[in-house]
Design an enzyme around this catalytic site. Structure first.
Site, PDB file in Angstrom:
ATOM      1  N   ALA A 109      42.908  66.124   9.875  1.00  0.00           N
ATOM      2  CA  ALA A 109      43.715  66.909  10.819  1.00  0.00           C
ATOM      3  C   ALA A 109      45.160  66.432  10.847  1.00  0.00           C
ATOM      4  O   ALA A 109      46.037  67.141  11.312  1.00  0.00           O
ATOM      5  CB  ALA A 109      43.106  66.808  12.217  1.00  0.00           C
ATOM      6  N   LYS A 110      45.416  65.216  10.376  1.00  0.00           N
ATOM      7  CA  LYS A 110      46.765  64.642  10.339  1.00  0.00           C
ATOM      8  C   LYS A 110      47.496  64.816  11.672  1.00  0.00           C
ATOM      9  O   LYS A 110      48.632  65.238  11.713  1.00  0.00           O
ATOM     10  CB  LYS A 110      47.562  65.233   9.175  1.00  0.00           C
ATOM     11  CG  LYS A 110      46.903  64.929   7.809  1.00  0.00           C
ATOM     12  CD  LYS A 110      47.793  65.297   6.645  1.00  0.00           C
ATOM     13  CE  LYS A 110      47.181  64.861   5.321  1.00  0.00           C
ATOM     14  NZ  LYS A 110      46.008  65.659   4.894  1.00  0.00           N
TER      15      LYS A 110
END
Lengths: 300, 300
Positions: A109-110
């Site tokens: 998801a960073k």
């Protein structure tokens, strides 16, 4: 008692005898043809709903093919977000299916944000009662080392893990990551080593890991020296380039430490093999997953 | 023909006569008591479903109170993600409601990834047929200047905008942002000025903007010198601290250029005013929004 993520990851690698991870990235133009037929002619919300149903069917098939073969899956959130709310519903179900199949889940998801916002992101993915309930999440450090703390605190509560973006291998990655002296990326690595020390388990591996792209050995070795106990999540194998030797350049002396991801290389065929793939996509994916696993074997 | 984002933002600021933005951050422990009653005693999926319904009702009320008062809203994606798929369904509806009310929408998602993944994130939020369809999105530059390009290309196609994280004001923000000489943040600013030049409209403002926290004048002035045409999205007013003068330290000589966000300061009461707030939350929010707007007036 639940085990810490670093230890659970080590156990999963030992159980399958390899450090191969498969990215669950549903590229809608590349799914098996019988699934594409469901959404190809649709628009807007109907498209997203039908495509989400097709992705769920695809993921069920993929997870079936991966069970017991690789140690973890890595769903890339962007491809689920592209389908809006139905896409996130599929992501919730996908995480539950993978968990039931004994695969660890690295949520790609960073995320990166401050205080209460970062805590909300961490809970959504790492907490047992969060909607996605994965085992680990990728995190962006740009806003500062303090913004990692809510994620690390959630790791402590939920036995989850994080992989912080330290060095990537996209063409412009050095723009910030190699800025300054020492390189900015190395400063991040030093902060992670310090913060991760409190979450090192009996396997010697920490729940605080790093994303380190496949690159020629010198820098990977330097980063391993700084972060001795960190799991390195290595993208950039297969479609993104990067050799096998580069992928494991950051491995520890005990053979542990690297998790090597491949997404498109496992899930989809080259154009000329489309017909063979469509005849039995599950068999194709099982074969490619086994090949990926064999490339990155680790002694049990 | 559709107008570019930089121009649309300028028109929206001129229309309401202020540069105030309100963050749509649903903190579940702070919603009006009659809405909290719907989900407080629930668990798991039932909790998320009921909380999502309450957030939708809250956002409808807030948007009603903000229409014609401020120029834009800024939903923070983390708080919707915390509710899983039902939360994203509410986010889709919230964007549609805000659009119908004539408010611009700045999606505070802080996305950042490579190539096809970045393109997927950009389309989800900026494309007219994307599920969220906002006017602009916040973006993280850590992976490299090249990772901004898919977002900027989507801005060109969809007349959308981006706000790239240049300087934030959380306690650890200088860890990377002030690393190196020149500061890493300034390198980002230089890259944005170059990339944004192709998307400057007749208002003189670009569709490529920056997140620049409220801080004492010197650095904001430096960043304005580097990025003459960029909208600065300024968080850090109200609950996050930061003075009014700091918030507009990066304003242009023509009075344009800053967008000042407040979230909790507008949406929620201090603890001792809880009863007054609960009696008529819409009136409270309208009053606080008007106060926020009055603080940041801009000549029409």
């Amino acid at each position: 008692m639940a085990m810490m993520f670093g230890d659970r990851m080590a156990a999963a690698v030992s159980a399958v005898g390899n450090c191969a991870v498969v990215g669950l990235d549903p590229h809608l133009d590349r799914l098996p043809s019988h699934l594409k037929a469901r959404y190809q002619s649709k628009d807007g919300q109907a498209f997203r709903r039908e495509a989400a149903a097709a992705v769920l069917a695809f993921n069920r098939m993929v997870i079936g093919a991966l069970e017991g073969v690789v140690c973890a899956i890595k769903p890339q959130f962007a491809f689920y977000e592209a389908l809006g709310a139905p896409g996130f519903a599929v992501l919730e179900e996908t995480c539950a299916m993978a968990r039931a199949a004994g695969l660890l889940i690295i949520a790609d998801a960073k995320r990166g944000d401050i205080s209460s916002t970062a805590a909300a992101y961490a809970r959504s993915v790492l907490a047992a009662d969060g909607p996605f309930h994965a085992d680990a999440i990728t995190v962006n450090p740009w806003m500062g080392a303090d913004t990692l703390d809510p994620f690390i605190e959630e790791c402590g509560r939920s036995d989850g893990g994080i992989f912080v973006l330290v060095r990537t291998t996209n063409p412009g990655s050095k723009f910030l990551q190699h800025h300054g002296d020492p390189f900015a990326a190395w400063r991040v690595a030093e902060a992670l080593a310090e913060k991760g020390a409190q979450l090192v388990g009996s396997s010697g591996m920490s729940s605080v890991g790093a994303v380190v792209g496949a690159m020629t050995g010198d820098e990977a070795a330097t980063l391993r020296t700084i972060m001795g106990a960190a799991w390195f999540l290595v993208p950039g194998v297969g479609a993104q380039g990067g050799s096998e030797a580069d992928a494991v350049a950051g491995v520890r002396h005990d053979g542990m430490g690297c998790l090597v991801n491949s997404s498109r290389g496992v899930l989809y065929p080259p154009p000329k093999a489309r017909e063979i793939y469509d005849a039995d996509p599950a068999a194709w994916i099982a074969t490619e997953a086994a090949r990926h696993a064999a490339r990155f074997g680790v002694d049990k």
